[in-house]
Design a protein around this motif. Structure first.
Motif, mmCIF file in Angstrom:
data_model
loop_
_atom_site.group_PDB
_atom_site.id
_atom_site.type_symbol
_atom_site.label_atom_id
_atom_site.label_comp_id
_atom_site.label_asym_id
_atom_site.label_seq_id
_atom_site.Cartn_x
_atom_site.Cartn_y
_atom_site.Cartn_z
ATOM 1 N N LYS A 161 11.540 7.277 -3.502
ATOM 2 C CA LYS A 161 11.235 6.581 -2.252
ATOM 3 C C LYS A 161 10.810 5.164 -2.567
ATOM 4 O O LYS A 161 9.942 4.937 -3.407
ATOM 5 C CB LYS A 161 10.106 7.292 -1.498
ATOM 6 C CG LYS A 161 9.723 6.619 -0.193
ATOM 7 C CD LYS A 161 10.860 6.722 0.808
ATOM 8 C CE LYS A 161 10.482 6.054 2.136
ATOM 9 N NZ LYS A 161 10.506 4.572 2.027
ATOM 10 N N THR A 162 11.456 4.220 -1.913
ATOM 11 C CA THR A 162 11.121 2.813 -2.109
ATOM 12 C C THR A 162 10.132 2.357 -1.042
ATOM 13 O O THR A 162 10.038 2.937 0.039
ATOM 14 C CB THR A 162 12.382 1.935 -2.023
ATOM 15 O OG1 THR A 162 12.988 2.126 -0.736
ATOM 16 C CG2 THR A 162 13.373 2.295 -3.107
ATOM 17 N N GLY A 163 9.395 1.305 -1.356
ATOM 18 C CA GLY A 163 8.480 0.708 -0.393
ATOM 19 C C GLY A 163 8.289 -0.763 -0.709
ATOM 20 O O GLY A 163 8.032 -1.137 -1.859
ATOM 21 N N THR A 164 8.471 -1.624 0.272
ATOM 22 C CA THR A 164 8.322 -3.068 0.080
ATOM 23 C C THR A 164 7.507 -3.661 1.220
ATOM 24 O O THR A 164 7.385 -3.072 2.298
ATOM 25 C CB THR A 164 9.680 -3.785 0.032
ATOM 26 O OG1 THR A 164 10.391 -3.495 1.246
ATOM 27 C CG2 THR A 164 10.505 -3.324 -1.155
ATOM 28 N N GLY A 165 6.956 -4.825 0.980
ATOM 29 C CA GLY A 165 6.194 -5.497 2.029
ATOM 30 C C GLY A 165 5.852 -6.917 1.635
ATOM 31 O O GLY A 165 5.783 -7.257 0.445
ATOM 32 N N ASN A 166 5.661 -7.756 2.635
ATOM 33 C CA ASN A 166 5.265 -9.139 2.425
ATOM 34 C C ASN A 166 3.769 -9.299 2.626
ATOM 35 O O ASN A 166 3.191 -8.728 3.549
ATOM 36 C CB ASN A 166 5.990 -10.074 3.406
ATOM 37 C CG ASN A 166 7.467 -10.184 3.104
ATOM 38 O OD1 ASN A 166 7.870 -10.104 1.952
ATOM 39 N ND2 ASN A 166 8.280 -10.355 4.131
ATOM 40 N N ASN A 167 3.130 -10.061 1.741
ATOM 41 C CA ASN A 167 1.748 -10.472 1.950
ATOM 42 C C ASN A 167 1.771 -11.824 2.651
ATOM 43 O O ASN A 167 2.218 -12.825 2.083
ATOM 44 C CB ASN A 167 1.009 -10.568 0.615
ATOM 45 C CG ASN A 167 0.902 -9.215 -0.061
ATOM 46 O OD1 ASN A 167 0.658 -8.221 0.604
ATOM 47 N ND2 ASN A 167 1.098 -9.181 -1.375
ATOM 48 N N ARG A 168 1.316 -11.838 3.890
ATOM 49 C CA ARG A 168 1.450 -13.025 4.733
ATOM 50 C C ARG A 168 0.099 -13.614 5.129
ATOM 51 O O ARG A 168 -0.913 -12.907 5.182
ATOM 52 C CB ARG A 168 2.226 -12.681 6.008
ATOM 53 C CG ARG A 168 3.679 -12.335 5.778
ATOM 54 C CD ARG A 168 4.389 -11.978 7.071
ATOM 55 N NE ARG A 168 5.812 -11.837 6.871
ATOM 56 C CZ ARG A 168 6.690 -12.852 6.954
ATOM 57 N NH1 ARG A 168 6.253 -14.061 7.279
ATOM 58 N NH2 ARG A 168 7.971 -12.650 6.727
#
Length: 224
Positions: A184-191
């Motif tokens: 399972k992949t997981g990505t996200g931006n720190n904004r």
């Protein structure tokens, strides 16, 4: 002041005086206390503050239940922070916990203890010789085998045609056959976001991007 619901304190005192009392008797005896404790509900002058408090209480209680269920599956922290990040499953977990979750899925829903050391053997050939082994009673079921089977199939689809399809054929057995994998992949931006007084987003700028991948092989081995 005690950080305990006043009705809980009343109930403890009541049961000390009436140890054989049943629920119906305690409910009837606490009529005045219950009305007093929740009297603020009937003060319509502060309706908005009342509604906010009720929503907050419901949210906290909901996350208490979530935390209990997450802990059964290996969540490593003592409490959950009620937030959107937690609600969508992206709040402060550890790689070891993700690997343990995959291990549960591969073992048909049974959670096994995580071992860093298999055995300890001290003072060999002396009167104080001690041999420590892991306890055998630390495995217990946390999900149904049918659920684990569906999750294994879902994880394999992520590699076969999903966001981790580049891993296809990356690992092979000694005879050259490809090793079946799932994950399972997981990505996200720190904004950094700038908000108006009303909470409207005026500016949003991505500073960096994070990515996580938890995967499993076709055997009972799992790794983050």
């Amino acid at each position: 002041m005690a950080r305990v619901h006043p009705l809980e304190l009343w109930l403890v005192g009541y049961l000390l005086d009436h140890p054989e009392a049943r629920l119906a008797e305690a409910t009837a005896a606490s009529r005045e206390q219950r009305q007093e404790v929740y009297g603020w509900l009937f003060k319509t002058r502060h309706r908005s503050a009342r509604d906010v408090r009720i929503r907050t209480m419901l949210e906290v209680e909901a996350f208490v239940g979530l935390h209990q269920r997450w802990q059964r599956l290996g969540y490593p922290f003592d409490h959950l922070v009620p937030s959107l990040a937690t609600a969508i499953g992206s709040s402060g977990d550890r790689p070891a916990a993700l690997a343990e979750l995959v291990g549960i899925i591969l073992n048909d829903g049974v959670r096994l203890p995580t071992l860093r050391i298999d055995t300890l053997h001290f003072a060999v050939d002396t009167p104080y010789e001690t041999h420590w082994l892991p306890a055998d009673n630390q495995r217990y079921r946390v999900m149904a085998p049918e659920v684990a089977a569906v999750l294994r199939e879902t994880l394999s689809q992520v590699v076969e045609g999903g966001t981790a399809r580049r891993l296809q054929g990356s690992f092979t057995l000694e005879n050259g056959d490809p090793l079946a994998m799932g994950g399972k992949t997981g990505t996200g931006n720190n904004r950094i976001e700038t908000l108006s007084r009303s909470g409207q987003v005026l500016q949003s700028k991505a500073r960096n991007r994070t990515a996580t991948y938890v995967f499993s092989w076709a055997t009972t081995i799992s790794a983050p």
